[in-house]
Scaffold this active site. Sequence first.
Site, PDB file in Angstrom:
ATOM      1  N   HIS A  20     -29.009  26.138  -2.251  1.00  0.00           N
ATOM      2  CA  HIS A  20     -29.397  27.663  -2.696  1.00  0.00           C
ATOM      3  C   HIS A  20     -28.341  28.501  -2.269  1.00  0.00           C
ATOM      4  CE1 HIS A  20     -32.076  31.159  -2.221  1.00  0.00           C
ATOM      5  NE2 HIS A  20     -31.759  31.313  -3.347  1.00  0.00           N
ATOM      6  N   ASP A  28     -11.953  26.522 -17.448  1.00  0.00           N
ATOM      7  CA  ASP A  28     -11.221  25.973 -18.488  1.00  0.00           C
ATOM      8  C   ASP A  28     -10.298  25.068 -18.152  1.00  0.00           C
ATOM      9  OD1 ASP A  28      -9.219  27.698 -17.191  1.00  0.00           O
ATOM     10  OD2 ASP A  28      -9.366  29.292 -18.468  1.00  0.00           O
ATOM     11  N   HIS A  97     -10.932  39.699 -13.237  1.00  0.00           N
ATOM     12  CA  HIS A  97     -10.460  38.328 -13.599  1.00  0.00           C
ATOM     13  C   HIS A  97      -9.577  38.042 -12.421  1.00  0.00           C
ATOM     14  CE1 HIS A  97      -7.696  35.244 -14.934  1.00  0.00           C
ATOM     15  NE2 HIS A  97      -8.540  34.607 -15.341  1.00  0.00           N
ATOM     16  N   TRP A 120     -10.266  33.858 -20.467  1.00  0.00           N
ATOM     17  CA  TRP A 120     -11.409  34.285 -19.641  1.00  0.00           C
ATOM     18  C   TRP A 120     -12.719  33.777 -19.769  1.00  0.00           C
ATOM     19  CZ3 TRP A 120      -8.437  37.637 -22.624  1.00  0.00           C
ATOM     20  CH2 TRP A 120      -7.388  38.215 -22.072  1.00  0.00           C
ATOM     21  N   GLY A 121     -12.508  32.344 -20.028  1.00  0.00           N
ATOM     22  CA  GLY A 121     -13.584  31.268 -20.271  1.00  0.00           C
ATOM     23  C   GLY A 121     -14.428  30.794 -19.126  1.00  0.00           C
ATOM     24  N   ASN A 122     -13.875  31.387 -17.832  1.00  0.00           N
ATOM     25  CA  ASN A 122     -14.689  30.597 -16.777  1.00  0.00           C
ATOM     26  C   ASN A 122     -16.082  31.251 -16.408  1.00  0.00           C
ATOM     27  OD1 ASN A 122     -12.104  28.956 -16.132  1.00  0.00           O
ATOM     28  ND2 ASN A 122     -11.478  31.212 -15.800  1.00  0.00           N
TER      29      ASN A 122
END
Length: 155
Positions: A20, A28, A97, A120-122
Amino acid sequence: MKKSRILSKPLNDAIAAMGHGDFIIISDAGFPIPEGKRVDLAIEADKPSIMEILDLMVSDFIYERVIVAEEQKENNPNLYNAIEKLCDRCNVETIPHAQLIEQYPEKAKFIVRTGAFEPWGNVILCSGVDAPVWFKKPGTKVPGYYEERASYEEK
């Protein structure tokens, strides 16, 4: 043989090791990954994609927060909207970012590297608890901050 969707042993091991509040990043192909945190699923350019892995993850992982770069919302809105639609347990949070790249590689317990060439795919997932299960015992009171999660039903 395993029944659920995820067949990758390293990915299954990472999910099982999460507690938790731990963070796991679906990254990416170019994300900076500290030693010892990499779960490498990249095969080739854009294989697998961020969304393919995120779809698998949310089918077998209880999360309570989803974080992406602010820039994703404006500069990669198709991805942002797809993440928001898929991750319906909570609101998608955004951070700059630069903050994501500077702070979260060290905070993350694991980083799942995809083959995505995705600006910016993370996506950062914060591990949660299965509130409907944890709070179902007779006499257990659900604190206010868990009420919505305790009543959440998987689709």
